[in-house]
Design a protein around this motif. Sequence first.
Motif, PDB file in Angstrom:
ATOM      1  N   ASN A 190       0.772  -1.271   0.085  1.00 45.38           N
ATOM      2  CA  ASN A 190       0.091   0.099  -0.086  1.00 45.38           C
ATOM      3  C   ASN A 190       0.870   1.239  -0.190  1.00 45.38           C
ATOM      4  O   ASN A 190       0.621   2.060   1.133  1.00 45.38           O
ATOM      5  CB  ASN A 190      -0.904  -0.089   1.280  1.00 45.38           C
ATOM      6  N   PRO A 191       1.771   1.309  -1.105  1.00 47.73           N
ATOM      7  CA  PRO A 191       2.355   2.768  -1.008  1.00 47.73           C
ATOM      8  C   PRO A 191       1.348   4.066  -1.198  1.00 47.73           C
ATOM      9  O   PRO A 191       0.214   4.013  -1.653  1.00 47.73           O
ATOM     10  CB  PRO A 191       3.284   2.626  -2.348  1.00 47.73           C
ATOM     11  N   ARG A 192       1.660   4.859  -0.509  1.00 48.24           N
ATOM     12  CA  ARG A 192       0.890   6.249  -0.180  1.00 48.24           C
ATOM     13  C   ARG A 192       1.189   7.031  -1.505  1.00 48.24           C
ATOM     14  O   ARG A 192       1.504   8.247  -1.344  1.00 48.24           O
ATOM     15  CB  ARG A 192       1.034   6.840   0.815  1.00 48.24           C
ATOM     16  N   CYS A 193       0.891   6.757  -2.702  1.00 47.26           N
ATOM     17  CA  CYS A 193       0.969   7.428  -3.931  1.00 47.26           C
ATOM     18  C   CYS A 193       0.285   8.808  -3.934  1.00 47.26           C
ATOM     19  O   CYS A 193       0.776   9.833  -4.275  1.00 47.26           O
ATOM     20  CB  CYS A 193       0.809   6.485  -5.257  1.00 47.26           C
ATOM     21  N   ALA A 194      -1.005   8.701  -3.487  1.00 48.91           N
ATOM     22  CA  ALA A 194      -1.756  10.126  -3.455  1.00 48.91           C
ATOM     23  C   ALA A 194      -1.077  10.923  -2.737  1.00 48.91           C
ATOM     24  O   ALA A 194      -1.211  12.374  -2.899  1.00 48.91           O
ATOM     25  CB  ALA A 194      -2.948   9.695  -2.826  1.00 48.91           C
ATOM     26  N   ASP A 195      -0.192  10.859  -1.786  1.00 46.66           N
ATOM     27  CA  ASP A 195       0.473  11.663  -0.841  1.00 46.66           C
ATOM     28  C   ASP A 195       2.001  11.868  -1.193  1.00 46.66           C
ATOM     29  O   ASP A 195       2.683  12.628  -0.502  1.00 46.66           O
ATOM     30  CB  ASP A 195       0.528  11.140   0.610  1.00 46.66           C
ATOM     31  N   CYS A 196       2.299  11.263  -2.293  1.00 45.41           N
ATOM     32  CA  CYS A 196       3.787  11.094  -2.479  1.00 45.41           C
ATOM     33  C   CYS A 196       4.083  12.541  -3.394  1.00 45.41           C
ATOM     34  O   CYS A 196       3.631  12.789  -4.407  1.00 45.41           O
ATOM     35  CB  CYS A 196       4.080   9.956  -3.333  1.00 45.41           C
ATOM     36  N   PRO A 197       5.140  13.054  -2.935  1.00 43.02           N
ATOM     37  CA  PRO A 197       5.792  14.381  -3.712  1.00 43.02           C
ATOM     38  C   PRO A 197       6.332  13.851  -5.008  1.00 43.02           C
ATOM     39  O   PRO A 197       6.414  14.833  -5.726  1.00 43.02           O
ATOM     40  CB  PRO A 197       6.818  15.099  -2.642  1.00 43.02           C
ATOM     41  N   LEU A 198       6.667  12.788  -5.088  1.00 43.03           N
ATOM     42  CA  LEU A 198       7.288  12.203  -6.260  1.00 43.03           C
ATOM     43  C   LEU A 198       6.340  11.888  -7.442  1.00 43.03           C
ATOM     44  O   LEU A 198       6.730  11.135  -8.518  1.00 43.03           O
ATOM     45  CB  LEU A 198       8.314  11.118  -6.130  1.00 43.03           C
ATOM     46  N   ARG A 199       4.948  11.621  -7.013  1.00 39.17           N
ATOM     47  CA  ARG A 199       4.092  11.046  -7.869  1.00 39.17           C
ATOM     48  C   ARG A 199       3.955  11.682  -9.460  1.00 39.17           C
ATOM     49  O   ARG A 199       3.691  10.629 -10.306  1.00 39.17           O
ATOM     50  CB  ARG A 199       2.737  11.133  -7.450  1.00 39.17           C
ATOM     51  N   ARG A 200       4.321  12.753  -9.804  1.00 38.92           N
ATOM     52  CA  ARG A 200       4.480  13.347 -11.067  1.00 38.92           C
ATOM     53  C   ARG A 200       5.479  12.877 -11.630  1.00 38.92           C
ATOM     54  O   ARG A 200       5.688  13.020 -13.173  1.00 38.92           O
ATOM     55  CB  ARG A 200       4.282  14.882 -10.922  1.00 38.92           C
ATOM     56  N   LEU A 201       6.714  12.361 -11.157  1.00 40.20           N
ATOM     57  CA  LEU A 201       7.923  11.895 -11.870  1.00 40.20           C
ATOM     58  C   LEU A 201       7.856  10.382 -11.816  1.00 40.20           C
ATOM     59  O   LEU A 201       8.857  10.007 -12.426  1.00 40.20           O
ATOM     60  CB  LEU A 201       9.141  12.311 -10.943  1.00 40.20           C
ATOM     61  N   CYS A 202       7.004   9.672 -11.235  1.00 36.64           N
ATOM     62  CA  CYS A 202       6.937   8.061 -10.863  1.00 36.64           C
ATOM     63  C   CYS A 202       6.117   7.527 -11.896  1.00 36.64           C
ATOM     64  O   CYS A 202       5.209   7.503 -12.062  1.00 36.64           O
ATOM     65  CB  CYS A 202       6.691   8.023  -9.375  1.00 36.64           C
ATOM     66  N   PRO A 203       6.873   6.433 -12.622  1.00 36.18           N
ATOM     67  CA  PRO A 203       6.349   5.836 -13.585  1.00 36.18           C
ATOM     68  C   PRO A 203       5.313   4.662 -13.039  1.00 36.18           C
ATOM     69  O   PRO A 203       4.230   4.190 -13.457  1.00 36.18           O
ATOM     70  CB  PRO A 203       7.439   4.967 -14.438  1.00 36.18           C
ATOM     71  N   SER A 204       5.504   4.481 -11.528  1.00 34.19           N
ATOM     72  CA  SER A 204       4.645   3.336 -10.992  1.00 34.19           C
ATOM     73  C   SER A 204       3.410   4.165 -10.322  1.00 34.19           C
ATOM     74  O   SER A 204       2.332   3.443  -9.706  1.00 34.19           O
ATOM     75  CB  SER A 204       5.568   2.750  -9.839  1.00 34.19           C
ATOM     76  N   ALA A 205       3.415   5.447 -10.250  1.00 38.21           N
ATOM     77  CA  ALA A 205       1.941   6.183  -9.752  1.00 38.21           C
ATOM     78  C   ALA A 205       0.830   5.936 -10.610  1.00 38.21           C
ATOM     79  O   ALA A 205       1.055   5.888 -11.721  1.00 38.21           O
ATOM     80  CB  ALA A 205       2.257   7.600  -9.404  1.00 38.21           C
ATOM     81  N   PRO A 206      -0.140   5.548  -9.836  1.00 37.77           N
ATOM     82  CA  PRO A 206      -1.485   5.360 -10.988  1.00 37.77           C
ATOM     83  C   PRO A 206      -1.888   6.784 -11.588  1.00 37.77           C
ATOM     84  O   PRO A 206      -1.293   7.940 -10.968  1.00 37.77           O
ATOM     85  CB  PRO A 206      -2.668   5.156  -9.916  1.00 37.77           C
ATOM     86  N   ARG A 207      -2.164   6.754 -12.842  1.00 34.57           N
ATOM     87  CA  ARG A 207      -2.425   8.067 -13.791  1.00 34.57           C
ATOM     88  C   ARG A 207      -3.290   9.013 -13.189  1.00 34.57           C
ATOM     89  O   ARG A 207      -2.971  10.204 -13.151  1.00 34.57           O
ATOM     90  CB  ARG A 207      -2.766   7.503 -15.061  1.00 34.57           C
ATOM     91  N   PHE A 208      -4.233   8.334 -12.521  1.00 31.20           N
ATOM     92  CA  PHE A 208      -5.290   9.312 -11.852  1.00 31.20           C
ATOM     93  C   PHE A 208      -4.798  10.295 -10.790  1.00 31.20           C
ATOM     94  O   PHE A 208      -5.183  11.076 -10.248  1.00 31.20           O
ATOM     95  CB  PHE A 208      -6.659   8.754 -11.547  1.00 31.20           C
TER      96      PHE A 208
END
Length: 212
Positions: A190-208
Amino acid sequence: MAPIERIIAILRKAYPRSRTALRHEGPLQILVATILSAQCTDERVNRITPALFRKYPTAAHFARARRAALEREIRPTGFFRNKARHIIGAARAIVDRFGGEVPDRMEDLLSLPGVARKTANIVLSSGFGKAEGIAVDTHVRRVSQRLGLSGHEDPEKIERDLLAIVPRRDWLDFNYMLVNHGRAVCRARNPRCADCPLRRLCPSAPRFMGGR
Ligand code: SF4
């Protein structure tokens, strides 16, 4: 700014005090604490090391330790038989070959029993302020893979990939930043992608959530 530099800038802001959570003073203590931290939490290691370091203040003390006593003292960290063997073996080698002082060169550290590249990197960075590589533990491996910085599984290959792209001035802090990020946000489950400051650079972050 290259993507890796943006990643480092964001992580530095998020984790301004990126240092090991293992309590220690000097190279010998960080060496022992790192050996103890294998398959164990830093908190658990920190609970037993103050008494341990009082009883064994130098490499010579560890070299002379009675195996059964040391096993008992480090038992809460798990795998205590192997760890005791490695600590005593490393301490004896330090006394016999390095005049009782933990060496500050990668090749010398790697010659100590129980010391692999990850431990050597941590001793060099936390014990001597020297960066000769980037320690790759479970957090660094996972976060590097998710960020697309390495496609490898083998820690030495991951380290090679990281050393090729991370500027040398950032080697010292990179391990700690990724460890902190792996614990706080980019967790194994359960990575917290929604709170992650790297999400816009991360290929593993869900697109939405803003992933690429
Ligand atoms: S966006 Fe998600 S997968 Fe990517 S680094 Fe952040 S937490 Fe990890």
